[in-house]
Design a protein around this motif. Structure first.
Motif, PDB file in Angstrom:
ATOM      1  N   ILE A  55       1.830 -12.690   1.897  1.00 12.69           N
ATOM      2  CA  ILE A  55       1.150 -11.485   1.433  1.00 12.69           C
ATOM      3  C   ILE A  55       1.302 -10.432   2.525  1.00 12.69           C
ATOM      4  O   ILE A  55       0.901 -10.654   3.666  1.00 12.69           O
ATOM      5  N   VAL A  68      -6.739 -10.848  -1.928  1.00  8.68           N
ATOM      6  CA  VAL A  68      -6.015 -11.572  -0.875  1.00  8.68           C
ATOM      7  C   VAL A  68      -6.496 -13.006  -0.714  1.00  8.68           C
ATOM      8  O   VAL A  68      -5.698 -13.957  -0.724  1.00  8.68           O
ATOM      9  N   GLU A  69      -7.792 -13.183  -0.553  1.00  8.06           N
ATOM     10  CA  GLU A  69      -8.310 -14.521  -0.226  1.00  8.06           C
ATOM     11  C   GLU A  69      -7.980 -15.533  -1.319  1.00  8.06           C
ATOM     12  O   GLU A  69      -7.564 -16.664  -1.032  1.00  8.06           O
ATOM     13  N   LYS A  72      -4.157 -16.257  -1.189  1.00 11.49           N
ATOM     14  CA  LYS A  72      -3.836 -16.968   0.058  1.00 11.49           C
ATOM     15  C   LYS A  72      -4.211 -18.439  -0.067  1.00 11.49           C
ATOM     16  O   LYS A  72      -3.430 -19.331   0.285  1.00 11.49           O
ATOM     17  N   ASN A  73      -5.395 -18.687  -0.571  1.00 11.59           N
ATOM     18  CA  ASN A  73      -5.854 -20.067  -0.708  1.00 11.59           C
ATOM     19  C   ASN A  73      -5.115 -20.812  -1.817  1.00 11.59           C
ATOM     20  O   ASN A  73      -4.833 -22.013  -1.699  1.00 11.59           O
ATOM     21  N   GLN A  76      -1.513 -21.167  -0.187  1.00 11.01           N
ATOM     22  CA  GLN A  76      -1.423 -21.525   1.238  1.00 11.01           C
ATOM     23  C   GLN A  76      -0.335 -20.708   1.937  1.00 11.01           C
ATOM     24  O   GLN A  76       0.601 -21.244   2.548  1.00 11.01           O
ATOM     25  N   PRO A  78       0.675 -17.078   4.368  1.00 14.34           N
ATOM     26  CA  PRO A  78       0.114 -16.226   5.422  1.00 14.34           C
ATOM     27  C   PRO A  78      -0.063 -14.781   4.966  1.00 14.34           C
ATOM     28  O   PRO A  78       0.637 -14.298   4.065  1.00 14.34           O
ATOM     29  N   VAL A  79      -0.986 -14.102   5.638  1.00 14.20           N
ATOM     30  CA  VAL A  79      -1.283 -12.699   5.384  1.00 14.20           C
ATOM     31  C   VAL A  79      -0.842 -11.878   6.592  1.00 14.20           C
ATOM     32  O   VAL A  79      -1.182 -12.203   7.734  1.00 14.20           O
ATOM     33  N   ASP A 109      -3.137 -13.555   9.351  1.00 15.63           N
ATOM     34  CA  ASP A 109      -2.439 -14.634  10.050  1.00 15.63           C
ATOM     35  C   ASP A 109      -1.402 -14.074  11.018  1.00 15.63           C
ATOM     36  O   ASP A 109      -1.123 -14.684  12.056  1.00 15.63           O
TER      37      ASP A 109
END
Length: 210
Positions: A55, A68-69, A72-73, A76, A78-79, A109
């Motif tokens: 992301i 985003v969260e 991301k989860n 898995q 990276p941001v 990240d």
């Protein structure tokens, strides 16, 4: 843009453009600014059998980060954000999520620097630090694909607003002039809101630049 397919999904109450940068042969995908509607974006990812790799955030305002969260989860991945907006991302009063009735605190990240070169989903991506809309705003330039993800720095016939904390009109005009107007005319521009444009068109018609 032979290897690149770009999908645009306006999300949230401000119709923020979330982009999928898709590599056609592998379906590996970079997600730009998932600002809301994360579950709907996940459905699009699954429908197209995409493989998200990262992301990338053009800046830390709430309408660009609210999904985003979840994503991301879910994958898995990276941001990434420019280092000068990393603190804004962490605090709800700075990222303006309180204005949306939310309390968003995120940690990137990877914190990026100007002119940093990334290789994601097989694409070469250059970070262009373009402060002005926020202190750490940046654009993502794909030179081989002649594409620029401009966030809220440059729009069709306009530029970003500068009246939020960390904004600066002089910095924004300098960013657009020094970093974006030096790109080739044929560069396709994909802004954070509204329709796409090109560098050549904005150089000729954008009243903020002429």
């Amino acid at each position: 843009m032979g290897a690149l397919e770009i999908k645009t999904y306006p999300v949230g109450m401000l119709s923020t453009n979330c982009y999928f940068l898709i590599r056609k042969d592998t379906r590996q995908t970079v997600i730009i600014d998932p600002g809301a509607d994360a579950e709907r974006l996940k459905v699009k990812i699954e429908e197209q059998q995409l493989e998200p790799q990262a992301i990338l955030l053009t800046h830390a305002h709430a309408d660009h980060i609210m999904g985003v969260e979840y994503l991301k989860n879910a994958y898995q991945i990276p941001v990434y954000i420019h280092e000068a907006d990393s603190e804004t991302l962490r605090y709800a009063d700075r990222n303006l999520s309180v204005m949306f009735g939310a309390d968003i605190s995120l940690k990137a990240d990877v914190c990026l620097k100007d002119q940093q070169e990334l290789t994601l989903a097989g694409f070469e991506i250059r970070v262009l630090f373009t402060p002005g809309h926020t202190a750490g705003g940046c654009c993502y330039y794909l030179p081989q694909e002649h594409a620029l993800m401009s966030g809220d720095t440059l729009f069709y016939d306009s530029i970003g607003r500068t009246d939020f904390p960390g904004g600066s009109m002089s910095e924004l005009l300098r960013s657009v002039g020094d970093k974006l107007m030096t790109l080739p005319d044929e560069t396709d521009v994909y802004p954070g809101h509204g329709e796409p444009t090109t560098i050549g068109r904005e150089r000729e018609y954008n009243a903020w630049i002429r």
